[in-house]
Design a protein around this motif. Structure first.
Motif, short mmCIF file in Angstrom:
data_model
loop_
_atom_site.label_atom_id
_atom_site.label_comp_id
_atom_site.label_asym_id
_atom_site.label_seq_id
_atom_site.Cartn_x
_atom_site.Cartn_y
_atom_site.Cartn_z
N LYS A 246 0.81 -1.21 0.00
CA LYS A 246 0.00 0.00 0.00
C LYS A 246 0.85 1.27 0.00
CE LYS A 246 -3.67 -2.31 2.63
NZ LYS A 246 -4.31 -2.41 3.97
N GLN A 247 2.11 1.15 0.41
CA GLN A 247 2.97 2.32 0.54
C GLN A 247 3.82 2.59 -0.71
OE1 GLN A 247 5.19 2.00 4.28
NE2 GLN A 247 3.59 0.63 5.06
N LEU A 248 3.69 1.75 -1.74
CA LEU A 248 4.50 1.93 -2.95
C LEU A 248 4.08 3.18 -3.72
CD1 LEU A 248 4.71 -1.71 -4.38
CD2 LEU A 248 6.54 -0.41 -3.28
N PRO A 249 5.05 3.88 -4.32
CA PRO A 249 4.72 5.05 -5.15
C PRO A 249 4.16 4.61 -6.51
CG PRO A 249 7.07 4.62 -5.21
CD PRO A 249 6.50 3.65 -4.22
N THR A 250 3.79 5.57 -7.33
CA THR A 250 3.31 5.28 -8.68
C THR A 250 4.40 4.54 -9.46
OG1 THR A 250 1.98 7.28 -8.64
CG2 THR A 250 2.41 6.31 -10.80
N PRO A 251 4.08 3.46 -10.17
CA PRO A 251 5.09 2.70 -10.91
C PRO A 251 5.82 3.56 -11.94
CG PRO A 251 3.04 1.45 -10.77
CD PRO A 251 2.74 2.84 -10.27
N ASP A 252 7.07 3.24 -12.20
CA ASP A 252 7.93 3.96 -13.15
C ASP A 252 8.07 3.12 -14.40
OD1 ASP A 252 9.92 5.79 -14.18
OD2 ASP A 252 11.42 4.30 -13.58
N GLY A 253 7.53 3.58 -15.52
CA GLY A 253 7.61 2.80 -16.74
C GLY A 253 6.63 3.31 -17.79
N PRO A 254 6.32 2.44 -18.78
CA PRO A 254 6.79 1.06 -18.94
C PRO A 254 8.21 1.00 -19.49
CG PRO A 254 5.36 1.66 -20.76
CD PRO A 254 5.36 2.83 -19.83
N SER A 255 9.02 0.15 -18.90
CA SER A 255 10.41 -0.02 -19.30
C SER A 255 10.74 -1.49 -19.48
CB SER A 255 11.35 0.57 -18.23
OG SER A 255 11.20 1.96 -18.12
N PHE A 256 11.77 -1.75 -20.26
CA PHE A 256 12.30 -3.10 -20.38
C PHE A 256 13.00 -3.43 -19.06
CE2 PHE A 256 15.34 -6.37 -21.33
CZ PHE A 256 14.77 -7.14 -22.33
N ILE A 257 12.52 -4.44 -18.36
CA ILE A 257 13.13 -4.82 -17.08
C ILE A 257 13.69 -6.23 -17.18
CG2 ILE A 257 11.87 -3.24 -15.58
CD1 ILE A 257 9.81 -5.43 -15.07
N HIS A 258 14.88 -6.40 -16.61
CA HIS A 258 15.61 -7.66 -16.74
C HIS A 258 15.05 -8.73 -15.80
CE1 HIS A 258 19.03 -10.46 -16.46
NE2 HIS A 258 19.44 -9.95 -17.60
N MET A 259 14.66 -8.35 -14.61
CA MET A 259 14.10 -9.22 -13.57
C MET A 259 15.15 -10.12 -12.91
SD MET A 259 10.80 -8.54 -13.28
CE MET A 259 10.12 -9.96 -12.42
N ASP A 260 16.38 -10.12 -13.42
CA ASP A 260 17.45 -10.90 -12.79
C ASP A 260 18.77 -10.15 -12.96
OD1 ASP A 260 18.46 -13.04 -11.32
OD2 ASP A 260 18.82 -14.30 -13.08
N PHE A 261 18.70 -8.82 -12.77
CA PHE A 261 19.87 -7.97 -12.97
C PHE A 261 20.75 -8.05 -11.73
CE2 PHE A 261 22.15 -3.89 -13.57
CZ PHE A 261 22.49 -4.01 -14.91
N ASP B 296 13.57 -3.82 -10.55
CA ASP B 296 14.80 -4.26 -11.20
C ASP B 296 16.08 -3.90 -10.43
OD1 ASP B 296 15.16 -5.88 -13.41
OD2 ASP B 296 15.79 -4.25 -14.72
N PHE B 297 15.93 -3.17 -9.32
CA PHE B 297 17.10 -2.79 -8.52
C PHE B 297 17.37 -3.78 -7.39
CE2 PHE B 297 15.03 1.02 -10.18
CZ PHE B 297 16.07 1.61 -10.88
N THR B 298 16.44 -4.68 -7.17
CA THR B 298 16.45 -5.51 -5.96
C THR B 298 17.68 -6.40 -5.85
OG1 THR B 298 14.06 -5.57 -6.24
CG2 THR B 298 15.02 -7.01 -4.55
N LYS B 299 17.92 -7.21 -6.86
CA LYS B 299 19.00 -8.19 -6.77
C LYS B 299 20.38 -7.52 -6.87
CE LYS B 299 16.14 -11.97 -8.41
NZ LYS B 299 15.91 -13.03 -9.42
N ASP C 217 21.52 -13.05 -20.30
CA ASP C 217 20.41 -13.82 -19.72
C ASP C 217 19.09 -13.05 -19.69
OD1 ASP C 217 22.02 -15.97 -19.44
OD2 ASP C 217 22.27 -15.81 -17.28
N PHE C 218 18.20 -13.44 -20.57
CA PHE C 218 16.94 -12.70 -20.72
C PHE C 218 15.71 -13.61 -20.64
CE2 PHE C 218 20.37 -10.65 -23.15
CZ PHE C 218 20.45 -9.46 -22.46
N GLU C 219 15.81 -14.69 -19.87
CA GLU C 219 14.69 -15.63 -19.80
C GLU C 219 13.50 -15.09 -19.00
OE1 GLU C 219 17.63 -16.43 -18.16
OE2 GLU C 219 18.45 -18.29 -18.96
N SER C 220 13.75 -14.10 -18.15
CA SER C 220 12.71 -13.63 -17.24
C SER C 220 12.23 -12.22 -17.55
CB SER C 220 13.23 -13.67 -15.79
OG SER C 220 13.64 -14.97 -15.44
N VAL C 221 12.66 -11.63 -18.65
CA VAL C 221 12.41 -10.21 -18.91
C VAL C 221 10.93 -9.92 -19.12
CG1 VAL C 221 14.71 -9.89 -19.88
CG2 VAL C 221 12.81 -10.44 -21.40
#
Length: 287
Positions: free
Chosen positions: A168-183, A212-215, A200-204
């Motif tokens: 509930k506390q997340l801001p407005t999403p930033d995008g749409p962008s190409f996201i790697h998901m395993d960066f 996309d900043f998490t990992k 490696d683009f199996e999860s994009v």
């Protein structure tokens, strides 16, 4: 299997080495009879094959990636395979300099400038941005089915409640962008003091950059404030960087939770160390 793939690509191989730290495909580093080094990649599923194939087309000329030398669409037995050029260098390490961290930021931001192509019909890479909240929930609850078998009932319920509160506390999403998901560092290749590119683009997907900043933060940026600052400078030189402090706690939490589910799916004994690392992170959030 390899003989079949080599025959499809018409290559003669002198030596073969399986690449470690590849979780959604089988990857081999091959030295050909002419001395050239190439990579053969066999995704686990047809969807992962299709995502990867479309990613090479979308990113070509915009982001530094391996060259797609050839591909095979597979058959009833195999989902498909890729023949890829070598990006010179090794995976990013914690010993990287601020200069490299700056370049990683530039690379990441450049990838995030890529928008869904209006002229192409994609069958593998989904655009999740219009329903981003639903996508995040779907990912979380999909892994929850596995996590429930690992956590005790009290901790599991606490994690579900925490997810709902933080979302509930997340801001407005930033995008749409190409996201790697395993960066993460294993997928970022560096050569001396230069970033060679990303693999490696199996999860994009196309979606919000916030996930996309998490990992990268987990495995690299959180280890050194200087690297974190240099990365931010590099990223901001290409496109505005969102407020990471506003989104990272939520995605660090969901990444730990989802990773526990991933370990259950792939084998708890085989992934015991990674499981324990994520259990520690999850418990810290739930204390």
């Amino acid at each position: 299997m390899l003989d079949r793939v080599f025959q499809q690509f018409g290559i003669q191989v002198l030596s073969i080495n399986e690449v470690e730290d590849s979780h959604s495909s089988i990857v081999y580093k091959c030295t050909l009879l002419n001395g050239e080094t190439v990579f053969v990649k066999i995704p686990y599923t047809k969807l992962k094959y299709q995502r990867e194939l479309e990613a090479y087309d979308i990113l070509k000329g915009s982001v530094s990636i391996p060259e797609l030398l050839d591909y095979w669409s597979g058959d009833e037995e195999f989902p498909g395979a890729f023949l890829l050029s070598e990006l010179k260098g090794r995976p990013l390490s914690l010993q990287a300099s601020p200069t490299l961290a700056f370049q990683v930021g530039v690379l990441h931001a450049t990838m995030h400038t890529v928008r869904p192509p209006a002229e192409k019909v994609l069958t593998g890479i989904q655009n999740e941005y219009p329903n981003w909240s639903t996508f995040v929930e779907r990912q979380f609850h999909s892994f929850a089915e596995d996590v429930e078998d690992v956590l005790d009932e009290r901790l599991f319920k606490q994690a579900i409640d925490q997810f709902e509160d933080m979302k509930k506390q997340l801001p407005t999403p930033d995008g749409p962008s190409f996201i790697h998901m395993d960066f993460r560092p294993a997928n970022i290749i560096v050569n001396d003091e230069k970033v060679s590119g990303v693999i490696d683009f199996e999860s994009v997907r196309f979606g919000s950059t916030e996930v996309d900043f998490t990992k990268l933060n987990r495995d690299f940026l959180s280890s050194d404030h200087t690297l974190y600052h240099s990365y931010q400078e590099g990223y901001s030189s290409i496109r505005p960087l969102i407020d990471l402090e506003a989104v990272l706690p939520f995605y660090r939490f969901t990444d730990a939770f989802n990773s526990i589910g991933w370990c259950k799916r792939r084998g708890i004994e085989k992934n015991a160390v990674f499981l324990e690392q994520n259990m520690v992170i999850l418990r810290k959030f739930l204390q």
